[in-house]
Design an enzyme around this catalytic site. Structure first.
Site, PDB file in Angstrom:
ATOM      1  N   TYR A 188      41.839  55.070  11.880  1.00 21.46           N
ATOM      2  CA  TYR A 188      43.106  54.402  11.544  1.00 21.46           C
ATOM      3  C   TYR A 188      44.260  55.019  12.335  1.00 21.46           C
ATOM      4  O   TYR A 188      45.039  54.315  12.994  1.00 21.46           O
ATOM      5  CB  TYR A 188      43.387  54.509  10.032  1.00 21.46           C
ATOM      6  CG  TYR A 188      44.822  54.216   9.679  1.00 21.46           C
ATOM      7  CD1 TYR A 188      45.316  52.918   9.744  1.00 21.46           C
ATOM      8  CD2 TYR A 188      45.711  55.245   9.330  1.00 21.46           C
ATOM      9  CE1 TYR A 188      46.653  52.645   9.457  1.00 21.46           C
ATOM     10  CE2 TYR A 188      47.039  54.978   9.043  1.00 21.46           C
ATOM     11  CZ  TYR A 188      47.499  53.675   9.104  1.00 21.46           C
ATOM     12  OH  TYR A 188      48.824  53.418   8.840  1.00 21.46           O
ATOM     13  N   LYS A 230      46.959  53.592  15.513  1.00 22.58           N
ATOM     14  CA  LYS A 230      48.430  53.653  15.544  1.00 22.58           C
ATOM     15  C   LYS A 230      48.888  54.346  16.825  1.00 22.58           C
ATOM     16  O   LYS A 230      49.807  53.898  17.507  1.00 22.58           O
ATOM     17  CB  LYS A 230      48.965  54.402  14.318  1.00 22.58           C
ATOM     18  CG  LYS A 230      48.798  53.658  13.020  1.00 22.58           C
ATOM     19  CD  LYS A 230      49.652  52.407  12.973  1.00 22.58           C
ATOM     20  CE  LYS A 230      49.305  51.527  11.786  1.00 22.58           C
ATOM     21  NZ  LYS A 230      49.843  50.176  11.861  1.00 22.58           N
ATOM     22  N   SER A 250      53.194  55.345  12.270  1.00 20.05           N
ATOM     23  CA  SER A 250      52.975  56.241  11.134  1.00 20.05           C
ATOM     24  C   SER A 250      53.174  57.689  11.548  1.00 20.05           C
ATOM     25  O   SER A 250      52.923  58.063  12.710  1.00 20.05           O
ATOM     26  CB  SER A 250      51.543  56.041  10.649  1.00 20.05           C
ATOM     27  OG  SER A 250      51.171  57.073   9.777  1.00 20.05           O
TER      28      SER A 250
HETATM   29  P1  NAD Z   1      49.167  46.243   3.341  1.00 23.92           P
HETATM   30  O1  NAD Z   1      47.679  46.297   3.476  1.00 23.92           O
HETATM   31  O2  NAD Z   1      49.738  46.037   1.994  1.00 23.92           O
HETATM   32  O3  NAD Z   1      49.745  45.097   4.319  1.00 23.92           O
HETATM   33  C1  NAD Z   1      49.135  44.757   5.525  1.00 23.92           C
HETATM   34  C2  NAD Z   1      48.934  43.259   5.534  1.00 23.92           C
HETATM   35  O4  NAD Z   1      48.323  42.863   6.769  1.00 23.92           O
HETATM   36  C3  NAD Z   1      48.025  42.772   4.409  1.00 23.92           C
HETATM   37  O5  NAD Z   1      48.684  41.743   3.695  1.00 23.92           O
HETATM   38  C4  NAD Z   1      46.780  42.251   5.129  1.00 23.92           C
HETATM   39  O6  NAD Z   1      46.193  41.158   4.436  1.00 23.92           O
HETATM   40  C5  NAD Z   1      47.346  41.863   6.479  1.00 23.92           C
HETATM   41  N1  NAD Z   1      46.392  41.859   7.596  1.00 23.92           N
HETATM   42  C6  NAD Z   1      45.530  42.856   7.974  1.00 23.92           C
HETATM   43  N2  NAD Z   1      44.844  42.485   9.075  1.00 23.92           N
HETATM   44  C7  NAD Z   1      45.297  41.249   9.419  1.00 23.92           C
HETATM   45  C8  NAD Z   1      44.975  40.339  10.468  1.00 23.92           C
HETATM   46  N3  NAD Z   1      44.043  40.616  11.379  1.00 23.92           N
HETATM   47  N4  NAD Z   1      45.616  39.147  10.519  1.00 23.92           N
HETATM   48  C9  NAD Z   1      46.556  38.836   9.606  1.00 23.92           C
HETATM   49  N5  NAD Z   1      46.898  39.657   8.581  1.00 23.92           N
HETATM   50  C10 NAD Z   1      46.280  40.844   8.490  1.00 23.92           C
HETATM   51  O7  NAD Z   1      49.750  47.565   4.023  1.00 23.92           O
HETATM   52  P2  NAD Z   1      51.229  48.154   4.006  1.00 23.92           P
HETATM   53  O8  NAD Z   1      51.213  49.413   3.234  1.00 23.92           O
HETATM   54  O9  NAD Z   1      52.201  47.088   3.664  1.00 23.92           O
HETATM   55  O10 NAD Z   1      51.364  48.568   5.540  1.00 23.92           O
HETATM   56  C11 NAD Z   1      51.976  47.718   6.493  1.00 23.92           C
HETATM   57  C12 NAD Z   1      51.864  48.374   7.862  1.00 23.92           C
HETATM   58  O11 NAD Z   1      52.474  49.669   7.819  1.00 23.92           O
HETATM   59  C13 NAD Z   1      50.411  48.599   8.318  1.00 23.92           C
HETATM   60  O12 NAD Z   1      50.338  48.382   9.700  1.00 23.92           O
HETATM   61  C14 NAD Z   1      50.197  50.075   8.002  1.00 23.92           C
HETATM   62  O13 NAD Z   1      49.220  50.646   8.830  1.00 23.92           O
HETATM   63  C15 NAD Z   1      51.578  50.652   8.284  1.00 23.92           C
HETATM   64  N6  NAD Z   1      51.829  51.921   7.586  1.00 23.92           N
HETATM   65  C16 NAD Z   1      51.656  51.984   6.240  1.00 23.92           C
HETATM   66  C17 NAD Z   1      51.855  53.202   5.576  1.00 23.92           C
HETATM   67  C18 NAD Z   1      51.634  53.295   4.088  1.00 23.92           C
HETATM   68  O14 NAD Z   1      51.486  54.420   3.599  1.00 23.92           O
HETATM   69  N7  NAD Z   1      51.631  52.204   3.332  1.00 23.92           N
HETATM   70  C19 NAD Z   1      52.249  54.343   6.295  1.00 23.92           C
HETATM   71  C20 NAD Z   1      52.435  54.225   7.675  1.00 23.92           C
HETATM   72  C21 NAD Z   1      52.228  53.002   8.316  1.00 23.92           C
HETATM   73  N1  UFG Z   2      46.815  63.661  -3.040  1.00 25.39           N
HETATM   74  C1  UFG Z   2      46.258  64.232  -4.152  1.00 25.39           C
HETATM   75  N2  UFG Z   2      45.502  63.430  -4.968  1.00 25.39           N
HETATM   76  C2  UFG Z   2      45.278  62.111  -4.725  1.00 25.39           C
HETATM   77  C3  UFG Z   2      45.872  61.537  -3.577  1.00 25.39           C
HETATM   78  C4  UFG Z   2      46.625  62.339  -2.749  1.00 25.39           C
HETATM   79  O1  UFG Z   2      46.434  65.417  -4.408  1.00 25.39           O
HETATM   80  O2  UFG Z   2      44.560  61.455  -5.507  1.00 25.39           O
HETATM   81  C5  UFG Z   2      47.672  64.492  -2.174  1.00 25.39           C
HETATM   82  C6  UFG Z   2      47.167  64.613  -0.747  1.00 25.39           C
HETATM   83  O3  UFG Z   2      46.232  65.675  -0.637  1.00 25.39           O
HETATM   84  C7  UFG Z   2      48.474  64.860   0.016  1.00 25.39           C
HETATM   85  C8  UFG Z   2      49.509  64.058  -0.785  1.00 25.39           C
HETATM   86  O4  UFG Z   2      48.936  63.880  -2.077  1.00 25.39           O
HETATM   87  O5  UFG Z   2      48.816  66.218  -0.046  1.00 25.39           O
HETATM   88  C9  UFG Z   2      49.813  62.697  -0.181  1.00 25.39           C
HETATM   89  O6  UFG Z   2      48.591  61.987   0.023  1.00 25.39           O
HETATM   90  P1  UFG Z   2      48.559  60.429   0.349  1.00 25.39           P
HETATM   91  O7  UFG Z   2      47.131  60.030   0.451  1.00 25.39           O
HETATM   92  O8  UFG Z   2      49.416  59.683  -0.611  1.00 25.39           O
HETATM   93  O9  UFG Z   2      49.297  60.347   1.753  1.00 25.39           O
HETATM   94  P2  UFG Z   2      48.929  61.032   3.148  1.00 25.39           P
HETATM   95  O10 UFG Z   2      50.109  61.867   3.521  1.00 25.39           O
HETATM   96  O11 UFG Z   2      47.620  61.676   3.115  1.00 25.39           O
HETATM   97  O12 UFG Z   2      48.788  59.764   4.091  1.00 25.39           O
HETATM   98  C10 UFG Z   2      49.754  58.719   4.089  1.00 25.39           C
HETATM   99  C11 UFG Z   2      49.068  57.402   4.444  1.00 25.39           C
HETATM  100  C12 UFG Z   2      48.576  57.439   5.856  1.00 25.39           C
HETATM  101  C13 UFG Z   2      49.679  57.810   6.783  1.00 25.39           C
HETATM  102  C14 UFG Z   2      50.314  59.114   6.349  1.00 25.39           C
HETATM  103  C15 UFG Z   2      51.498  59.477   7.186  1.00 25.39           C
HETATM  104  O13 UFG Z   2      47.986  57.153   3.587  1.00 25.39           O
HETATM  105  O14 UFG Z   2      48.146  56.161   6.216  1.00 25.39           O
HETATM  106  O15 UFG Z   2      50.755  58.999   4.993  1.00 25.39           O
HETATM  107  O16 UFG Z   2      52.359  58.385   7.236  1.00 25.39           O
HETATM  108  F1  UFG Z   2      49.181  57.964   8.020  1.00 25.39           F
END
Ligand code: NAD
Ligand code: UFG
Length: 338
Positions: free
Chosen positions: A150, A154, A125
């Site tokens: 979290y 990562k 991330s």
């Molecule tokens: P998500 O929660 O939709 O998907 C993650 C999946 O992993 C879920 O289906 C959950 O049930 C499963 N899971 C969690 N712990 C587990 C375990 N111990 N065993 C088996 N399954 C398990 O999340 P996502 O948005 O699809 O994210 C996928 C990956 O990308 C995650 O590692 C997340 O940290 C990373 N990531 C997401 C974002 C974002 O903004 N969505 C940004 C950066 C990184």
């Molecule tokens: N924001 C609002 N109102 C809301 C939600 C978010 O104004 O209700 C703003 C936040 O302050 C930020 C922007 O929208 O300025 C984006 O916020 P998000 O929560 O959508 O995303 P972040 O950038 O804070 O974080 C996301 C993921 C993290 C990841 C990060 C970088 O949630 O897990 O991107 O990849 F680490």
């Protein structure tokens, strides 16, 4: 290739399955359904035109269970999405986050090694950069201080994976640092399905637009950005999914360790996103300005040139596509997969 997809029922995993099938790969999903449902896999199967996606309902910390999956399949690579991802929740439940994300990955890596599968793509991330010292962020930008458990998981898991690859160069490890994934598959049948009140911007916007929430709270309008609201690098989840297919090609060519930013390289403010959403979809999104959210940074967007040069990957979709597809998913599925 035959790919183990941990967390494949989740938001990014389900979209990636579609791109894997389209590229001719075979995918087997392991997910404990903690934050997802089997319905996403049923819908993926429909999109790709198969009866079902092979699936094990299993926690990756269950070593015996994971061993039996590896005994039944020879995997060429693992795409490791499984993990807990809610920043706020991680502050309240640090032990659960460290235990699940760290220990889950330790068990996975050990079982992979035992079965001679030494290729992994890891969901990292942009959070590992903390408050970045350069914008746009390149992969050479030093990692920063993560403000929550979290993000720590990562960052620490990146180091674990680097050490594993260094100790045994037979490993190929690709760390993909995702920026802000939003959007959904163009069918409108799969998408992001947050539990409870959404933490992230786009799911909150779509829930306001569909009438489930009264108004969006904009967290701060006094940042040092063009309109004062936070700037992020939003990336369409289908583009993100494709980055994994490109990373598989690098793995097939024995890339060793690869670290890539996966974003568009464009920064949009909160109000840019709200305005684009309103314009593209013709719906109202009332908002109020609220105080800054603790831990947020002003600006975060990347330079994705390395992924283009080395993986042949670049984002195709723009902010309007992301807004259209997020809304298409939400309006067709106001209650997600329920
Ligand atoms: P998500 O929660 O939709 O998907 C993650 C999946 O992993 C879920 O289906 C959950 O049930 C499963 N899971 C969690 N712990 C587990 C375990 N111990 N065993 C088996 N399954 C398990 O999340 P996502 O948005 O699809 O994210 C996928 C990956 O990308 C995650 O590692 C997340 O940290 C990373 N990531 C997401 C974002 C974002 O903004 N969505 C940004 C950066 C990184
Ligand atoms: N924001 C609002 N109102 C809301 C939600 C978010 O104004 O209700 C703003 C936040 O302050 C930020 C922007 O929208 O300025 C984006 O916020 P998000 O929560 O959508 O995303 P972040 O950038 O804070 O974080 C996301 C993921 C993290 C990841 C990060 C970088 O949630 O897990 O991107 O990849 F680490």
């Amino acid at each position: 290739m035959k790919i183990l997809v941990t967390g494949g029922a989740g938001y990014i995993g389900s979209h990636t399955l579609i791109e894997l099938y389209a590229a001719g790969h075979t995918a087997i999903v392991v997910d404990n359904l903690y934050n997802s449902s089997k319905e996403s896999l049923r819908r993926v199967a429909k999109i790709v035109g198969v009866d079902e996606i092979p699936f094990y309902e299993l926690d990756i910390r269950d070593r015996a269970g994971l061993e039996s999956v590896f005994a039944a399949h020879h995997f060429d690579c693992c795409i490791h999405f499984a993990g807990l991802k809610a920043v706020g929740e991680s502050v309240e439940k640090p032990l659960e986050y460290y235990e699940n994300n760290m220990n889950g990955t330790f068990v996975l890596l050990d079982v992979m090694r035992n079965h001679g599968c030494k290729n992994i793509i890891f969901s990292s991330s942009a959070t590992v950069y903390g408050d970045p010292v350069e914008i746009p962020i390149t992969e050479n930008c030093p990692k920063g201080k993560c403000t929550n458990p979290y993000g720590q998981t990562k960052s620490m898991l990146e180091e674990v994976l680097k050490d594993v690859q260094k100790a045994d160069p037979e490993w190929n490890v690709v760390l993909l640092r995702y920026f802000n994934p939003i959007g959904a598959h163009c069918s409108g049948t799969i998408g992001e399905n947050p539990n409870g009140i959404p933490n992230n911007l786009m799911p909150y916007i779509t829930q306001v637009a569909v009438g489930k929430r009264k108004e969006l709270g904009v967290f701060g309008n006094d940042y040092d950005t063009p309109d004062g609201t936070g700037v992020r690098d939003y990336i369409h989840v289908v583009d993100l999914a494709n980055a994994h297919v490109c990373a598989l090609r690098a793995i097939a060519q024995k890339c060793g360790l690869g670290i890539y930013n996966i974003g568009t390289g464009h920064g949009y403010s909160v109000l840019d996103v709200v305005n684009a959403f309103v314009k593209v979809n013709g719906v109202e999104v009332p908002y109020v300005i609220k105080p800054r959210r603790p831990g947020d940074i002003a600006t975060c967007y990347c330079n994705p040139a390395k992924a283009k040069a080395e993986l042949g990957w670049e984002a195709k979709y723009g902010i309007e596509d992301m807004c259209r597809d997020s809304w298409n998913w939400q309006k067709n599925n106001p209650d997600g997969y329920q």
